[in-house]
Write an enzyme that holds these catalytic residues in place. Structure first.
Site, PDB file in Angstrom:
ATOM      1  N   CYS A 122       9.065 -11.429 -13.677  1.00  0.00           N
ATOM      2  CA  CYS A 122      10.382 -10.800 -13.696  1.00  0.00           C
ATOM      3  C   CYS A 122      11.352 -11.787 -14.322  1.00  0.00           C
ATOM      4  O   CYS A 122      11.034 -12.963 -14.475  1.00  0.00           O
ATOM      5  CB  CYS A 122      10.812 -10.437 -12.275  1.00  0.00           C
ATOM      6  SG  CYS A 122      12.154  -9.211 -12.273  1.00  0.00           S
ATOM      7  N   LYS A 197       8.598  -0.062  -5.753  1.00  0.00           N
ATOM      8  CA  LYS A 197       9.500  -1.118  -5.295  1.00  0.00           C
ATOM      9  C   LYS A 197      10.892  -0.524  -5.130  1.00  0.00           C
ATOM     10  O   LYS A 197      11.475  -0.019  -6.088  1.00  0.00           O
ATOM     11  CB  LYS A 197       9.513  -2.263  -6.305  1.00  0.00           C
ATOM     12  CG  LYS A 197      10.441  -3.391  -5.911  1.00  0.00           C
ATOM     13  CD  LYS A 197      10.382  -4.547  -6.885  1.00  0.00           C
ATOM     14  CE  LYS A 197      11.341  -5.640  -6.469  1.00  0.00           C
ATOM     15  NZ  LYS A 197      11.364  -6.751  -7.420  1.00  0.00           N
ATOM     16  N   LYS A 250       6.556  -1.776  -1.632  1.00  0.00           N
ATOM     17  CA  LYS A 250       7.444  -2.867  -1.239  1.00  0.00           C
ATOM     18  C   LYS A 250       8.842  -2.339  -0.990  1.00  0.00           C
ATOM     19  O   LYS A 250       9.377  -1.652  -1.848  1.00  0.00           O
ATOM     20  CB  LYS A 250       7.470  -3.893  -2.366  1.00  0.00           C
ATOM     21  CG  LYS A 250       8.427  -5.023  -2.136  1.00  0.00           C
ATOM     22  CD  LYS A 250       8.504  -5.915  -3.325  1.00  0.00           C
ATOM     23  CE  LYS A 250       9.580  -6.932  -3.039  1.00  0.00           C
ATOM     24  NZ  LYS A 250      10.121  -7.536  -4.183  1.00  0.00           N
TER      25      LYS A 250
END
Ligand code: PBG
Ligand code: ZN
Length: 328
Positions: A122, A197, A250
């Site tokens: 990321c 996510k 997540k």
């Protein structure tokens, strides 16, 4: 279910530890764990992360020692994050061959060759604005970010990473990384996709650990809305089509319904990320004497497994490994 009390007495199998162990439907094993680590520049650095007791930002030499300990506890993998020396608009250190994560990978692989090194892919830790991608006109530019994520993933693998884990929530990121790895001759390197996510307040303590808070706005323009579950399955489906090897949900605890649905739908391995805020809440309550921290951690990990996770990424990994070794 035709039998009735007093014929049926469910307490019979609860009476002893041996019978409870034998009849348990789920078990937590150290083999399921991935332990997150935060790499920072320097030597001999072991800086505590205030909201996450037991978690440290560590320089590569300290990570070498840490990874030997993790490996000796039987934990199969670590997940690496990095704190760069400097940040800029395009997150340059993320894909610098001499960057902090690249250095940390080499140091860990040398110290503990049997430990799998997974890396978070990321840009948010590396950009001065703190967003997960590059900006065009103040907006996170999906397609311009893909190339940088791909470069980051390839540089991690070239430094020795065993698995790359894209977490930016850019559309097409798994495909872009798969193609880049294949072109770099790394078609055997698996991708663990942060597929479902969510834009979660439970990431708060992590942003202290990784110094990655967005400097304006929030991540709701790219991370999922907590209200959505069907869409999580859509995200996972797309990541599989793009070449993901492991799917992720997540955070974990507030999203066990999503995990359970994903488990029924997919045959592939699914990881749960038991995130920073989940860890901090439990630690804070335990520190106040408001609950039994060890028991609560094991219960939470059991619940994540019961919901269907194969892999559990957790800051509790080391302590849970010790508890499991002592028969807890
Ligand atoms: C980077 C990233 C984050 C987490 C994992 N990778 C933070 C975020 O998206 O803001 C969170 C992990 C945790 O809270 O433990 N994108
Ligand atoms: Zn990010």
């Amino acid at each position: 279910m035709t039998s009735r009390f007093p014929l049926t007495r469910l307490r019979r199998l609860r009476e002893s530890q041996a019978l409870r162990r034998m009849s348990a439907e789920t078990s937590v094993s150290v083999s399921d764990f991935v332990y997150p680590l935060f790499a920072t520049h320097g030597r001999g650095v072991r800086e505590p992360v205030e909201p996450m007791p037991g978690v440290y930002q560590m320089s590569p030499d300290q990570l070498a020692e840490e990874s030997m300990e993790v490996s000796e506890l039987g934990i199969p993998a670590v997940l690496l994050f990095g704190l760069p020396a400097s940040k800029d608009a395009v997150g340059s250190e993320a894909y610098d061959p001499e960057g902090i994560v690249q250095q940390a990978i080499q140091s860990i692989k040398q110290a503990a060759p049997g430990l799998a090194v997974m890396t978070d892919v990321c840009l948010c830790e590396y950009t001065d604005h703190g967003h997960c991608g590059v900006l065009t006109g103040g907006r996170v530019d999906n397609d311009a970010t893909l190339e940088l994520l791909a470069r980051t993933a390839v540089s991690h693998v070239e430094a020795g990473a065993d698995v790359v884990a894209p977490s930016a929530m850019m559309d097409g990121q798994v495909g872009a990384i798969r193609r880049a790895l294949d072109s770099a001759g790394r078609s055997d390197t698996p991708i663990m996709a942060y597929s479902a996510k969510y834009a979660s307040a439970f990431f708060g303590p992590f942003r202290v650990a990784a110094d990655s808070a967005p400097q304006f706005g929030d991540r709701r323009g790219y991370q999922m809305d907590p209200a959505n579950a069907r869409q999580a399955l859509h995200e996972m489906e797309l990541d599989l089509q793009e070449g993901a090897d492991i799917l992720m949900v997540k955070p974990a605890l507030a999203y066990l319904d999503v995990m359970a649905r994903a488990r029924r739908r997919f045959t592939q391995p699914i990881a749960a990320y038991n995130v920073s805020g989940e860890y901090s809440m439990l630690k804070a309550a335990a520190a106040n004497g408001w609950l039994d921290g060890d028991a609560a951690a094991m219960e939470a990990l059991t619940a994540i497994k019961r919901a269907g996770a194969d892999i559990v990424i957790t800051y509790h990994a080391k302590e849970a490994a010790r508890l499991l070794a002592n028969g807890r």
